[in-house]
Design a protein around this motif. Structure first.
Motif, PDB file in Angstrom:
ATOM      1  N   VAL A 116       1.000  -1.149  -0.051  1.00 41.27           N
ATOM      2  CA  VAL A 116      -0.005  -0.041   0.056  1.00 41.27           C
ATOM      3  C   VAL A 116       0.822   1.342   0.215  1.00 41.27           C
ATOM      4  N   GLU A 117       2.070   1.191   0.778  1.00 43.31           N
ATOM      5  CA  GLU A 117       2.876   2.362   0.788  1.00 43.31           C
ATOM      6  C   GLU A 117       3.374   2.710  -0.413  1.00 43.31           C
ATOM      7  N   ARG A 118       3.713   1.532  -1.056  1.00 41.08           N
ATOM      8  CA  ARG A 118       4.454   1.662  -2.520  1.00 41.08           C
ATOM      9  C   ARG A 118       3.265   2.082  -3.578  1.00 41.08           C
ATOM     10  N   LEU A 119       2.183   1.703  -3.495  1.00 40.51           N
ATOM     11  CA  LEU A 119       0.997   2.203  -4.335  1.00 40.51           C
ATOM     12  C   LEU A 119       0.710   3.763  -4.051  1.00 40.51           C
ATOM     13  N   LYS A 120       0.822   4.130  -3.047  1.00 39.43           N
ATOM     14  CA  LYS A 120       0.432   5.587  -2.601  1.00 39.43           C
ATOM     15  C   LYS A 120       1.793   6.431  -3.175  1.00 39.43           C
ATOM     16  N   ARG A 121       2.941   6.008  -3.275  1.00 42.52           N
ATOM     17  CA  ARG A 121       3.928   6.918  -4.100  1.00 42.52           C
ATOM     18  C   ARG A 121       3.701   7.010  -5.451  1.00 42.52           C
ATOM     19  N   GLY A 122       2.848   5.982  -5.826  1.00 40.66           N
ATOM     20  CA  GLY A 122       2.463   6.281  -7.460  1.00 40.66           C
ATOM     21  C   GLY A 122       3.262   5.175  -8.175  1.00 40.66           C
ATOM     22  N   VAL A 123       2.466   4.511  -9.227  1.00 46.92           N
ATOM     23  CA  VAL A 123       3.329   3.396 -10.103  1.00 46.92           C
ATOM     24  C   VAL A 123       2.594   3.523 -11.559  1.00 46.92           C
ATOM     25  N   ASP A 124       3.449   3.429 -12.500  1.00 46.22           N
ATOM     26  CA  ASP A 124       2.852   3.447 -13.834  1.00 46.22           C
ATOM     27  C   ASP A 124       2.398   1.865 -14.213  1.00 46.22           C
ATOM     28  N   ILE A 125       3.230   0.792 -13.905  1.00 42.50           N
ATOM     29  CA  ILE A 125       3.077  -0.291 -14.097  1.00 42.50           C
ATOM     30  C   ILE A 125       2.638  -1.393 -13.080  1.00 42.50           C
ATOM     31  N   LEU A 126       1.592  -1.845 -12.978  1.00 42.82           N
ATOM     32  CA  LEU A 126       1.343  -2.782 -11.708  1.00 42.82           C
ATOM     33  C   LEU A 126       1.134  -4.288 -11.988  1.00 42.82           C
ATOM     34  N   THR A 127       1.918  -5.112 -11.566  1.00 43.87           N
ATOM     35  CA  THR A 127       1.777  -6.766 -11.800  1.00 43.87           C
ATOM     36  C   THR A 127       0.959  -6.950 -10.479  1.00 43.87           C
ATOM     37  N   ALA A 128      -0.058  -8.022 -10.439  1.00 42.61           N
ATOM     38  CA  ALA A 128      -0.626  -8.327  -9.670  1.00 42.61           C
ATOM     39  C   ALA A 128      -1.575  -9.622  -9.683  1.00 42.61           C
ATOM     40  N   THR A 129      -1.431 -10.212  -8.419  1.00 42.45           N
ATOM     41  CA  THR A 129      -2.384 -11.513  -8.612  1.00 42.45           C
ATOM     42  C   THR A 129      -3.949 -11.137  -8.111  1.00 42.45           C
ATOM     43  N   PRO A 130      -4.852 -12.010  -8.521  1.00 44.17           N
ATOM     44  CA  PRO A 130      -6.398 -11.303  -8.515  1.00 44.17           C
ATOM     45  C   PRO A 130      -6.784 -10.935  -7.053  1.00 44.17           C
ATOM     46  N   GLY A 131      -6.630 -11.999  -6.305  1.00 39.77           N
ATOM     47  CA  GLY A 131      -7.500 -11.613  -4.910  1.00 39.77           C
ATOM     48  C   GLY A 131      -6.886 -10.328  -4.065  1.00 39.77           C
ATOM     49  N   ARG A 132      -5.350 -10.213  -4.194  1.00 41.06           N
ATOM     50  CA  ARG A 132      -4.751  -9.077  -3.498  1.00 41.06           C
ATOM     51  C   ARG A 132      -5.279  -7.705  -4.328  1.00 41.06           C
ATOM     52  N   LEU A 133      -5.445  -7.902  -5.648  1.00 41.13           N
ATOM     53  CA  LEU A 133      -5.825  -6.490  -6.496  1.00 41.13           C
ATOM     54  C   LEU A 133      -7.273  -6.205  -6.034  1.00 41.13           C
ATOM     55  N   LEU A 134      -8.234  -7.231  -5.991  1.00 43.67           N
ATOM     56  CA  LEU A 134      -9.534  -6.998  -5.894  1.00 43.67           C
ATOM     57  C   LEU A 134      -9.641  -6.491  -4.292  1.00 43.67           C
ATOM     58  N   ASP A 135      -8.909  -6.916  -3.395  1.00 43.74           N
ATOM     59  CA  ASP A 135      -8.917  -6.698  -1.960  1.00 43.74           C
ATOM     60  C   ASP A 135      -8.396  -5.231  -1.832  1.00 43.74           C
ATOM     61  N   LEU A 136      -7.502  -4.684  -2.386  1.00 43.66           N
ATOM     62  CA  LEU A 136      -6.912  -3.454  -2.208  1.00 43.66           C
ATOM     63  C   LEU A 136      -7.963  -2.484  -2.762  1.00 43.66           C
ATOM     64  N   GLN A 137      -8.326  -2.968  -4.140  1.00 42.08           N
ATOM     65  CA  GLN A 137      -9.216  -1.929  -4.762  1.00 42.08           C
ATOM     66  C   GLN A 137     -10.782  -1.977  -3.972  1.00 42.08           C
ATOM     67  N   GLY A 138     -10.997  -2.812  -3.359  1.00 44.48           N
ATOM     68  CA  GLY A 138     -12.352  -2.855  -2.426  1.00 44.48           C
ATOM     69  C   GLY A 138     -11.982  -1.926  -1.384  1.00 44.48           C
ATOM     70  N   GLN A 139     -10.746  -1.991  -0.679  1.00 47.08           N
ATOM     71  CA  GLN A 139     -10.450  -0.862   0.160  1.00 47.08           C
ATOM     72  C   GLN A 139     -10.273   0.736  -0.225  1.00 47.08           C
ATOM     73  N   GLY A 140     -10.415   0.876  -1.260  1.00 50.50           N
ATOM     74  CA  GLY A 140     -10.147   2.022  -1.815  1.00 50.50           C
ATOM     75  C   GLY A 140      -8.763   2.437  -1.924  1.00 50.50           C
TER      76      GLY A 140
END
Ligand code: AMP
Length: 207
Positions: A116-140
């Motif tokens: 989450v810390e890393r995402l907050k600093r901003g990224v252009d390219i995200l590699t993700a597995t589906p579960g964690r992606l949806l989890d973090l997306q669901g948390q806004g």
């Protein structure tokens, strides 16, 4: 023999590929890179070991570097396992080392705080597995509304591992207008359903 130079790849990436020890493109790279660079959707029947990471990684890096985009996640790579996710992110980092683009990776089974810390600093390219992606997306905690290029990696394994519903949920979060690069070792009917729903006039590459 085809060279990377003849595929239309720019110097910063050519240099990075050479530094990484790649001398000639693999079959899938030879076909998918020019199509990807041209903005076409790609349907690749290819498994791990064929060089598909570079086949989708180079078009992502080059297209994002060439057009300044809005702030936010501009490319999303969805892959079924943590190991694959880490490997893809490492490779993107190496291929893109001469470009001003940032990337990171998220996956489940570990604490979310550093991700989450890393995402907050901003990224252009995200590699993700589906579960964690949806989890973090669901948390806004992340927004997929600005994705320009989407990669679905190992679609058949997603299916086998029971991630198909998660994949469908992710697809609903992406903009309608985007470039999609789709890879699967096999093309069972359920994968073809996804292909038909997702891809527009794809360039087909079989290895
Ligand atoms: P992948 O199918 O993307 O997981 O790649 C399989 C392996 O082949 C990885 O170790 C890559 O670093 C390597 N590789 C990919 N493309 C090339 C290339 N053109 N030349 C040499 N090695 C490559």
């Amino acid at each position: 023999m085809t060279s990377f130079t003849s595929l239309g790849i720019t110097e910063p990436i050519l240099q990075a590929l050479a530094d990484y020890g790649y001398e000639v493109p693999t079959v899938i790279q030879e076909k998918a890179i020019p199509a990807g660079l041209a903005g076409r959707d790609v349907l690749g029947s290819a498994q791990t070991g064929t060089g598909k990471t570079c086949a989708f990684g180079v078009p992502i890096l080059q297209r994002l570097a060439q057009a300044r985009g809005k702030k936010g996640i501009r490319a999303l790579i969805l892959t079924p396992t943590r190991e694959l996710a880490i490997q893809i992110d490492d490779n993107l980092h190496a291929y893109g080392k001469n470009l001003p683009l940032t990337e990171t990776v998220i996956f489940g089974g570990v604490g979310q705080a550093p991700q989450v810390e890393r995402l907050k600093r901003g990224v252009d390219i995200l590699t993700a597995t589906p579960g964690r992606l949806l989890d973090l997306q669901g948390q806004g905690l992340l927004d997929l509304g600005r994705v320009e290029i989407f990669v679905l990696d190992e679609a058949d394994r997603m299916l086998d591992m029971g991630f198909i519903h998660d994949v469908r949920r992710v697809l609903k979060l992406l903009p309608a207008k985007k470039q999609t690069l789709f890879f699967s070792a096999t093309m069972p009917p359920e994968v073809m359903e996804l292909v038909n729903a997702l891809l527009r006039d794809p360039v087909k590459v079989a290895v």
